[in-house]
Design a protein around this motif. Structure first.
Motif: not given
Length: 163
Positions: A89-106
């Motif tokens: 499944l493709p990820l919407h471009p708006h989700l990419m920075p959110l996912l990266a920030s979320y992953k970095a916060s863990l």
């Protein structure tokens, strides 16, 4: 007296209620709330609900998602769905920075490839019931009826695309 040839034949089952579709206005209201929310889990909730809305993931697929299934480089997620069928499944471009920030916060141990992407308040894997509770709570806080929409086989009981 006539024989009733239909005797003993059951009538087909009908759905009690038709699904209620979330309109684009409802979705915008929900997303506006998610983007403004300031809580410990606001980023997680925003990503989860936007993933459901943009990818068509089932709730069971979302809660069982692990980091090895998320490819931030190719901007896709790999899902093993019903019948062990795999889909990308493709990820919407708006989700990419959110996912990266979320992953970095863990914490580092929370982002091992086999670790779940979404955790509950006890840092354990989120389950479908927990996702349901979060969804209803977010709906209420966003000013949407928590009884009108449900999480069922895809996002928000199938969002109606009206544009």
């Amino acid at each position: 007296m006539l024989n009733d040839f239909t005797r003993g034949i059951e009538s087909p089952k009908t759905n009690d209620k038709l699904p209620v579709y979330m309109t684009l206005t409802d979705l915008k209201q929900l997303f506006d709330y998610l983007e403004r929310a300031q809580s410990r889990f606001s980023m997680r909730n925003e990503i989860m609900l936007k993933l459901l809305a943009t990818t068509g993931l089932r709730r069971s697929e979302l809660v069982s998602l692990t980091w090895e299934q998320v490819d931030l480089v190719s901007e896709t997620i790999r899902i093993e769905g019903k019948g062990k069928k795999e889909r990308i499944l493709p990820l919407h471009p708006h989700l990419m920075p959110l996912l990266a920030s979320y992953k970095a916060s863990l914490r580092s141990y929370q982002i091992y490839p086999t670790e779940p992407v979404f955790l509950n308040k006890n840092s354990k894997a989120l389950d479908p019931r927990g996702l349901h509770v979060i969804f209803k709570d977010v709906l209420k806080k966003a000013g949407l009826s928590p009884t009108r929409f449900t999480l069922h086989n895809g996002c928000y009981n199938k969002i109606r695309k009206t544009c």
